[in-house]
Write an enzyme that holds these catalytic residues in place. Sequence first.
Site, PDB file in Angstrom:
ATOM      1  N   GLY A 174       0.854  -1.196   0.000  1.00 32.21           N
ATOM      2  CA  GLY A 174       0.000   0.000   0.000  1.00 32.21           C
ATOM      3  C   GLY A 174       0.876   1.227   0.000  1.00 32.21           C
ATOM      4  O   GLY A 174       2.074   1.142   0.289  1.00 32.21           O
ATOM      5  N   TYR A 220       4.017  -3.260   2.308  1.00 29.69           N
ATOM      6  CA  TYR A 220       3.350  -2.607   3.439  1.00 29.69           C
ATOM      7  C   TYR A 220       2.803  -3.649   4.413  1.00 29.69           C
ATOM      8  O   TYR A 220       2.821  -3.460   5.624  1.00 29.69           O
ATOM      9  CB  TYR A 220       2.213  -1.714   2.933  1.00 29.69           C
ATOM     10  CG  TYR A 220       1.515  -0.927   4.043  1.00 29.69           C
ATOM     11  CD1 TYR A 220       1.970   0.333   4.431  1.00 29.69           C
ATOM     12  CD2 TYR A 220       0.412  -1.454   4.713  1.00 29.69           C
ATOM     13  CE1 TYR A 220       1.359   1.033   5.445  1.00 29.69           C
ATOM     14  CE2 TYR A 220      -0.210  -0.753   5.733  1.00 29.69           C
ATOM     15  CZ  TYR A 220       0.256   0.491   6.092  1.00 29.69           C
ATOM     16  OH  TYR A 220      -0.357   1.186   7.095  1.00 29.69           O
TER      17      TYR A 220
END
Length: 513
Positions: A55, A83
């Site tokens: 992300g 992420y």
Amino acid sequence: MKKDTVVILDFGSQYNQLIARRVRECKVYSVLIPYNTPIEKIKSYNPKAIIMTGGPASVAIKGSPKADPRIFKLGVPILGICYGMQFTAYALGGKVGRSKKREYGYAELVLNRKEKFFSGFRNRERVWMSHGDKVQEMPRGFRILAHTKNSHIASMAHLERKIYGVQFHPEVIHTPKGMQVFKNFLYNICGLKPTWTMHSFIKNSINEIKQKVGNNKVVLGLSGGVDSSVAGVLLHRAIGENLHCIFVDNGLLRKYEREYVERMFKKHFHVNLHVARAENRFLKKLNGVVDPEKKRKIIGAEFIKVFEEGSKKLGNVKFLGQGTLYPDVIESVSAKGGPSATIKTHHNVGGLPKKMNLKLVEPLRDLFKDEVRLLGEELGLPERMIHRQPFPGPGLAVRIIGDVTKERLEILRNADLIVQEEMEKYEGYRNIWQSFAVLLPVKSVGVMGDERTYENVVALRIVTSQDAMTADWAKVPYDILGRISNRIINEVKGVNRVAYDISSKPPATIEWE
Ligand code: XMP
């Protein structure tokens, strides 16, 4: 039989859908749901594993996306990607910080130890990186599995708890051994079996449809496109005679389209097909309309009317079939953080089920486009149908710039048929997203024999694209363009000039209107 499911928590990476597809390519069913899905909902899937996507955010920053940390207590194997790995470190007491240098592109992954998570890997392998943050300190109990020049911790794991993290992106094709990572995780670590196949999908799906629909009638709008065609054949397998397909001939279709659909579904598959011939109704409504959005609105509204009338005639219909696909269902997380549904409303005939008081049957709502094609193949649809190009709902009306008349439709249809015929012979045809003709509202001077002509101009639009969001004009060989142009000018009455559209999207769009 309940299928084994892998839950993928979506933190907003542009590759999130790819992760879901890779898992499915390993023949394990997966669902992609927002990162902040409540833990109870996550549990309701009875997940056999959880994968967290990459992300764009920084995990240490307040307000960045965080999943419920109780996922780590569910006792199921977890894989964090980019992420997802940073969130794992953060949530379990490690430290994540900014890298000095943003790492983007190829990197060499060096294994610190031989683990079955990396089985099939050599000591050094190329991987694809794209991150600004990195794990600086691992949580307790974790060890480093691999590193790169810029990332001391490029992969980490808590072996006993089966929690894994990779800083690189195994889902993209730039990581050549990427699929191996998924296989290792799913088969070696989670102990899953490759049982989710199209064959099993069809079996389950037929049962589900039968259960849901019972002995009631289902009406399906068949457009001749890949999705509604596959949905139609699948529904037909499940409920046979109780499926009624309505094909609306709005007079704005490509040449021989109605005949093609009739032949395929009526003659070949023996489906109950009702053809509504509504050309005059549509043309009357479109008379004098030149604004593209107005055209769309008129065509959409008229479609609903014709469809409603057709299904009323069937009497006592309870269900509406639709070819909705998984990407339309996914509540994707936008880069800005908030979950946002990315549905192109003009692609679905919204409002129909509510208006007609029908329940929905959407047998493809769990599938990605590639999977729908595989399904179509398994169901015996011909290859040509499975790999058809998309065709817009408003049809040729948005490819005739200006007023849509019977005469202009005839010209465009004939020119368009030549484009189709010649393009299908081209060896690069499979790489073409769409190829079609557009009729322009200008006339140009030409000469034919000894006569001066003053006739229409046709533009060729041939593009490559992955998803229609962006597109490039296709570098089709000159001899093919030449042949198309010659044939159109010689064979289509009313055209004396052909131009090739060399604009990309953006800033142009694929269609001219
Ligand atoms: P544009 O022209 O926006 O097209 O670049 C992107 C894709 O969408 C299709 N398209 C439509 N499909 N109804 C549809 O069902 C429409 O009104 C419509 N307009 C564009 C277009 O063919 C391309 O694949």
